[in-house]
Design a protein around this motif. Structure first.
Motif, PDB file in Angstrom:
ATOM      1  N   VAL A  67       0.849  -1.203   0.000  1.00 17.31           N
ATOM      2  CA  VAL A  67       0.000   0.000   0.000  1.00 17.31           C
ATOM      3  C   VAL A  67       0.886   1.255   0.000  1.00 17.31           C
ATOM      4  O   VAL A  67       0.650   2.212  -0.740  1.00 17.31           O
ATOM      5  CB  VAL A  67      -0.979  -0.019   1.197  1.00 17.31           C
ATOM      6  CG1 VAL A  67      -1.605   1.344   1.417  1.00 17.31           C
ATOM      7  CG2 VAL A  67      -2.076  -1.051   0.954  1.00 17.31           C
ATOM      8  N   LEU A  68       1.952   1.199   0.841  1.00 13.15           N
ATOM      9  CA  LEU A  68       2.877   2.341   0.882  1.00 13.15           C
ATOM     10  C   LEU A  68       3.536   2.545  -0.483  1.00 13.15           C
ATOM     11  O   LEU A  68       3.662   3.664  -0.973  1.00 13.15           O
ATOM     12  CB  LEU A  68       3.941   2.121   1.962  1.00 13.15           C
ATOM     13  CG  LEU A  68       3.452   2.193   3.420  1.00 13.15           C
ATOM     14  CD1 LEU A  68       4.568   1.860   4.372  1.00 13.15           C
ATOM     15  CD2 LEU A  68       2.903   3.580   3.740  1.00 13.15           C
ATOM     16  N   GLN A  69       3.961   1.417  -1.070  1.00  7.82           N
ATOM     17  CA  GLN A  69       4.601   1.476  -2.393  1.00  7.82           C
ATOM     18  C   GLN A  69       3.636   2.004  -3.448  1.00  7.82           C
ATOM     19  O   GLN A  69       4.039   2.693  -4.375  1.00  7.82           O
ATOM     20  CB  GLN A  69       5.059   0.065  -2.802  1.00  7.82           C
ATOM     21  CG  GLN A  69       6.367  -0.347  -2.152  1.00  7.82           C
ATOM     22  CD  GLN A  69       7.555   0.062  -3.007  1.00  7.82           C
ATOM     23  OE1 GLN A  69       7.566  -0.202  -4.186  1.00  7.82           O
ATOM     24  NE2 GLN A  69       8.520   0.707  -2.389  1.00  7.82           N
ATOM     25  N   TYR A  70       2.347   1.673  -3.258  1.00  7.98           N
ATOM     26  CA  TYR A  70       1.330   2.092  -4.223  1.00  7.98           C
ATOM     27  C   TYR A  70       1.289   3.622  -4.318  1.00  7.98           C
ATOM     28  O   TYR A  70       1.308   4.190  -5.406  1.00  7.98           O
ATOM     29  CB  TYR A  70      -0.045   1.557  -3.795  1.00  7.98           C
ATOM     30  CG  TYR A  70      -1.184   2.113  -4.600  1.00  7.98           C
ATOM     31  CD1 TYR A  70      -1.480   1.594  -5.859  1.00  7.98           C
ATOM     32  CD2 TYR A  70      -1.953   3.172  -4.125  1.00  7.98           C
ATOM     33  CE1 TYR A  70      -2.508   2.122  -6.620  1.00  7.98           C
ATOM     34  CE2 TYR A  70      -2.979   3.703  -4.882  1.00  7.98           C
ATOM     35  CZ  TYR A  70      -3.264   3.171  -6.125  1.00  7.98           C
ATOM     36  OH  TYR A  70      -4.267   3.706  -6.880  1.00  7.98           O
ATOM     37  N   PHE A  71       1.296   4.276  -3.134  1.00 12.57           N
ATOM     38  CA  PHE A  71       1.238   5.741  -3.146  1.00 12.57           C
ATOM     39  C   PHE A  71       2.507   6.344  -3.761  1.00 12.57           C
ATOM     40  O   PHE A  71       2.455   7.311  -4.502  1.00 12.57           O
ATOM     41  CB  PHE A  71       1.002   6.271  -1.728  1.00 12.57           C
ATOM     42  CG  PHE A  71      -0.378   5.968  -1.232  1.00 12.57           C
ATOM     43  CD1 PHE A  71      -1.491   6.518  -1.858  1.00 12.57           C
ATOM     44  CD2 PHE A  71      -0.588   5.111  -0.162  1.00 12.57           C
ATOM     45  CE1 PHE A  71      -2.778   6.237  -1.415  1.00 12.57           C
ATOM     46  CE2 PHE A  71      -1.870   4.822   0.286  1.00 12.57           C
ATOM     47  CZ  PHE A  71      -2.962   5.388  -0.344  1.00 12.57           C
ATOM     48  N   GLU A  72       3.640   5.698  -3.433  1.00 15.47           N
ATOM     49  CA  GLU A  72       4.915   6.193  -3.962  1.00 15.47           C
ATOM     50  C   GLU A  72       4.947   6.056  -5.493  1.00 15.47           C
ATOM     51  O   GLU A  72       5.333   6.989  -6.197  1.00 15.47           O
ATOM     52  CB  GLU A  72       6.045   5.354  -3.346  1.00 15.47           C
ATOM     53  CG  GLU A  72       7.317   6.162  -3.121  1.00 15.47           C
ATOM     54  CD  GLU A  72       8.317   5.364  -2.315  1.00 15.47           C
ATOM     55  OE1 GLU A  72       9.241   4.821  -2.912  1.00 15.47           O
ATOM     56  OE2 GLU A  72       8.120   5.261  -1.073  1.00 15.47           O
ATOM     57  N   THR A  73       4.505   4.881  -5.955  1.00 10.62           N
ATOM     58  CA  THR A  73       4.507   4.646  -7.408  1.00 10.62           C
ATOM     59  C   THR A  73       3.496   5.554  -8.103  1.00 10.62           C
ATOM     60  O   THR A  73       3.749   6.024  -9.216  1.00 10.62           O
ATOM     61  CB  THR A  73       4.195   3.161  -7.720  1.00 10.62           C
ATOM     62  OG1 THR A  73       4.956   2.358  -6.836  1.00 10.62           O
ATOM     63  CG2 THR A  73       4.556   2.789  -9.139  1.00 10.62           C
ATOM     64  N   SER A  74       2.356   5.798  -7.448  1.00  8.53           N
ATOM     65  CA  SER A  74       1.357   6.710  -8.036  1.00  8.53           C
ATOM     66  C   SER A  74       1.965   8.085  -8.260  1.00  8.53           C
ATOM     67  O   SER A  74       1.754   8.705  -9.311  1.00  8.53           O
ATOM     68  CB  SER A  74       0.167   6.865  -7.098  1.00  8.53           C
ATOM     69  OG  SER A  74      -0.568   5.712  -7.080  1.00  8.53           O
ATOM     70  N   LYS A  75       2.756   8.524  -7.272  1.00  8.23           N
ATOM     71  CA  LYS A  75       3.417   9.823  -7.379  1.00  8.23           C
ATOM     72  C   LYS A  75       4.402   9.811  -8.560  1.00  8.23           C
ATOM     73  O   LYS A  75       4.461  10.762  -9.340  1.00  8.23           O
ATOM     74  CB  LYS A  75       4.166  10.096  -6.063  1.00  8.23           C
ATOM     75  CG  LYS A  75       4.334  11.558  -5.750  1.00  8.23           C
ATOM     76  CD  LYS A  75       5.003  11.707  -4.409  1.00  8.23           C
ATOM     77  CE  LYS A  75       5.792  12.973  -4.337  1.00  8.23           C
ATOM     78  NZ  LYS A  75       6.660  13.022  -3.173  1.00  8.23           N
ATOM     79  N   LYS A  76       5.134   8.682  -8.652  1.00  6.51           N
ATOM     80  CA  LYS A  76       6.115   8.560  -9.743  1.00  6.51           C
ATOM     81  C   LYS A  76       5.416   8.574 -11.096  1.00  6.51           C
ATOM     82  O   LYS A  76       5.899   9.184 -12.051  1.00  6.51           O
ATOM     83  CB  LYS A  76       6.899   7.238  -9.595  1.00  6.51           C
ATOM     84  CG  LYS A  76       8.099   7.344  -8.683  1.00  6.51           C
ATOM     85  CD  LYS A  76       8.865   6.044  -8.706  1.00  6.51           C
ATOM     86  CE  LYS A  76       9.927   6.021  -7.638  1.00  6.51           C
ATOM     87  NZ  LYS A  76      10.474   4.677  -7.442  1.00  6.51           N
ATOM     88  N   ILE A  77       4.251   7.907 -11.165  1.00  3.30           N
ATOM     89  CA  ILE A  77       3.498   7.849 -12.426  1.00  3.30           C
ATOM     90  C   ILE A  77       3.020   9.250 -12.820  1.00  3.30           C
ATOM     91  O   ILE A  77       3.155   9.660 -13.972  1.00  3.30           O
ATOM     92  CB  ILE A  77       2.308   6.853 -12.310  1.00  3.30           C
ATOM     93  CG1 ILE A  77       2.844   5.425 -12.361  1.00  3.30           C
ATOM     94  CG2 ILE A  77       1.287   7.068 -13.419  1.00  3.30           C
ATOM     95  CD1 ILE A  77       1.818   4.347 -12.116  1.00  3.30           C
ATOM     96  N   THR A  78       2.515   9.986 -11.826  1.00  7.34           N
ATOM     97  CA  THR A  78       2.047  11.357 -12.113  1.00  7.34           C
ATOM     98  C   THR A  78       3.207  12.206 -12.629  1.00  7.34           C
ATOM     99  O   THR A  78       3.065  12.953 -13.607  1.00  7.34           O
ATOM    100  CB  THR A  78       1.455  11.993 -10.838  1.00  7.34           C
ATOM    101  OG1 THR A  78       0.669  11.021 -10.182  1.00  7.34           O
ATOM    102  CG2 THR A  78       0.603  13.198 -11.142  1.00  7.34           C
ATOM    103  N   GLU A  79       4.364  12.055 -11.954  1.00  6.04           N
ATOM    104  CA  GLU A  79       5.545  12.825 -12.378  1.00  6.04           C
ATOM    105  C   GLU A  79       5.956  12.437 -13.798  1.00  6.04           C
ATOM    106  O   GLU A  79       6.269  13.304 -14.620  1.00  6.04           O
ATOM    107  CB  GLU A  79       6.712  12.572 -11.416  1.00  6.04           C
ATOM    108  CG  GLU A  79       6.610  13.385 -10.139  1.00  6.04           C
ATOM    109  CD  GLU A  79       7.634  12.990  -9.077  1.00  6.04           C
ATOM    110  OE1 GLU A  79       7.529  13.497  -7.965  1.00  6.04           O
ATOM    111  OE2 GLU A  79       8.518  12.148  -9.375  1.00  6.04           O
ATOM    112  N   ALA A  80       5.960  11.119 -14.041  1.00  8.91           N
ATOM    113  CA  ALA A  80       6.355  10.635 -15.371  1.00  8.91           C
ATOM    114  C   ALA A  80       5.375  11.118 -16.431  1.00  8.91           C
ATOM    115  O   ALA A  80       5.785  11.518 -17.532  1.00  8.91           O
ATOM    116  CB  ALA A  80       6.438   9.112 -15.369  1.00  8.91           C
TER     117      ALA A  80
END
Lengths: 196, 235
Positions: free
Chosen positions: B42-55
């Motif tokens: 779940v923690l990774q999910y939020f981090e990856t979501s942020k990365k996806i938005t940035e990308a």
């Protein structure tokens, strides 16, 4: 008529039966909870998997765009250099020469019939000017112009008469004029009345 | 294993708590799953979501930059740079400045009494070198000279101005120091992650107006009608 039920089974059997029901209920609840948690966990893992895949796809896309932009480096350099030079040109052009501003102002203030013999401006924006005329009314006009905020446009902050000479019918006036290249009209400050 | 389970079932302690074994096991497994899988993911999910938005933002930015760079006409911009180099050279290029000044002297009927250079200019807003000149002419010629200097292709600014009258002849002697500006090319260009700042239409029009002046430059012999001499004087 009521039926008469007689339980001939031993009491241990009944307790065992109740325990069995309880055991089965606990086991069912445990299995339901376990399966639910398992479903939640799998969903999260699946979500993470799709997330990682879309991130990978985006990173691939990014690399492609990066390569494409790098291949157009020459175009980017041309735009960057031109913009850089235009900004520099605009910055330098925006600043006007203060002595020229002072000279132009004084040229517009000196009335016809008077001629400017000398002009210089110090670094402290003090104009030293010598004006010559044979007509006293022209001289009056010059002083009026110097003191009139309409003609001096707020650029003149002070006027000091250094010397007045009369030689051979020619009146020579030496003046020191305080010049402000950011006049009150532009800065919004109130202009002080001028005196000679 | 079977024997072990039978032994365990026969154990009176196990018999006493037999009912709670499946729920406790279930709770333990659920806790283990939460700790080992759910919480980190779940923690990774939020981090990856942020990365996806940035990308995604970066992809959009790169797409815009790519289309902007594709639309750039390199030849037009190179031409613009060449024009800007006339206005603001990369080096002092004193001969060009002098050529332009002499052209203005001729236009305004000013006589040069003295001309000298010094290395450092007095301007704070750019690199410059100083040209000190003494000119003879009428007051109107000086005014005209000031006007023409402002219209010269190269950026030059009057730093000091001193005018002295030469008596009844109407001639004046003016001492002028001029800052002639130059600016070396930038050492490095912007990084790939920086946006492209395109010159505005207004800036390009201003550049056209500044650089299309009729001022000659050194080597421009269009108006020269005198003897030209041999192409190679050593032959």
């Amino acid at each position: 008529m009521e039926k008469i039920n007689i339980n001939l089974l031993p009491e241990e059997f009944l307790i065992e039966k109740k325990l069995g029901i309880k055991r089965s209920l606990y086991l069912r609840i445990s299995i339901i909870v376990f399966v639910a948690v398992l479903i939640i966990t799998s969903s999260i893992l699946l979500l993470r998997l799709t997330q990682s895949q879309s991130l990978q796809a985006l990173e691939g896309d990014l690399d492609g765009k990066r390569n494409s932009i790098t291949s157009m480096k020459e175009n980017e350099s041309a735009v960057f250099v031109l913009k850089n030079r235009l900004d520099k040109i605009a910055q330098i052009s925006a600043k006007e020469s203060v002595p020229v501003q002072g000279y132009n102002l004084l040229s517009s203030i000196v009335p016809p019939g008077a001629s400017m013999l000398a002009f210089s401006m110090t670094k402290e924006n003090l104009i030293n000017a010598t004006v010559e005329t044979s007509d006293t009314s022209v001289l009056d006009q010059l002083f009026d112009n110097l003191l009139d905020p309409k003609t001096s446009k707020g650029f003149i902050t002070a006027v000091k008469l250094e010397n007045i000479k009369l030689t051979g019918g020619q009146i020579t006036v030496e003046m020191a004029i305080g010049y402000n290249n950011k006049p009150a009209a532009q800065t919004g400050a109130a202009a002080a009345p001028l005196k000679i | 294993m079977k024997k072990y389970i039978e032994q365990l079932r026969a154990n009176p302690l196990y018999k006493k708590y037999e009912l709670f074994v499946p729920p406790i096991l279930c709770v333990l497994i659920v806790i283990a799953l939460f700790m080992a899988v759910v919480v980190p993911n779940v923690l990774q999910y939020f981090e990856t979501s942020k990365k996806i938005t940035e990308a995604q933002d970066k992809v959009t930015f790169f797409k815009e930059k790519e289309s902007l760079l594709k639309s750039v006409n390199k030849d037009e911009f190179t031409e613009g740079i060449n024009r800007s180099l006339v206005i603001l050279p990369t080096d002092k290029e004193a001969p060009t400045a002098i050529a332009q000044l002499y052209y203005i002297f001729g236009l305004t009927n000013m006589t040069v009494e003295n001309i000298s250079f010094s290395d450092a200019g007095g301007a704070a807003d750019g690199k410059s070198f100083k040209i000190a000149i003494e000119l003879k002419g009428s007051l109107s010629s000086l005014t005209n000279f000031i006007l023409q200097l402002k219209q010269a292709p190269r950026i030059m600014r009057i730093n000091t101005l001193e005018v002295n009258g030469a008596g009844n002849t109407g001639e004046i002697l003016s001492s002028i120091t001029i800052d002639a500006f130059y600016e070396p090319l930038p050492a490095s260009i912007s990084s790939i992650d920086q946006p492209v700042n395109q010159p505005t239409k207004k800036e390009l029009e201003a550049l056209d107006n500044l650089a299309t002046s009729v001022f000659p430059s050194i080597g421009d012999e269009k108006d020269y009608s005198g003897p030209k001499g041999k192409p190679n004087p050593f032959e």
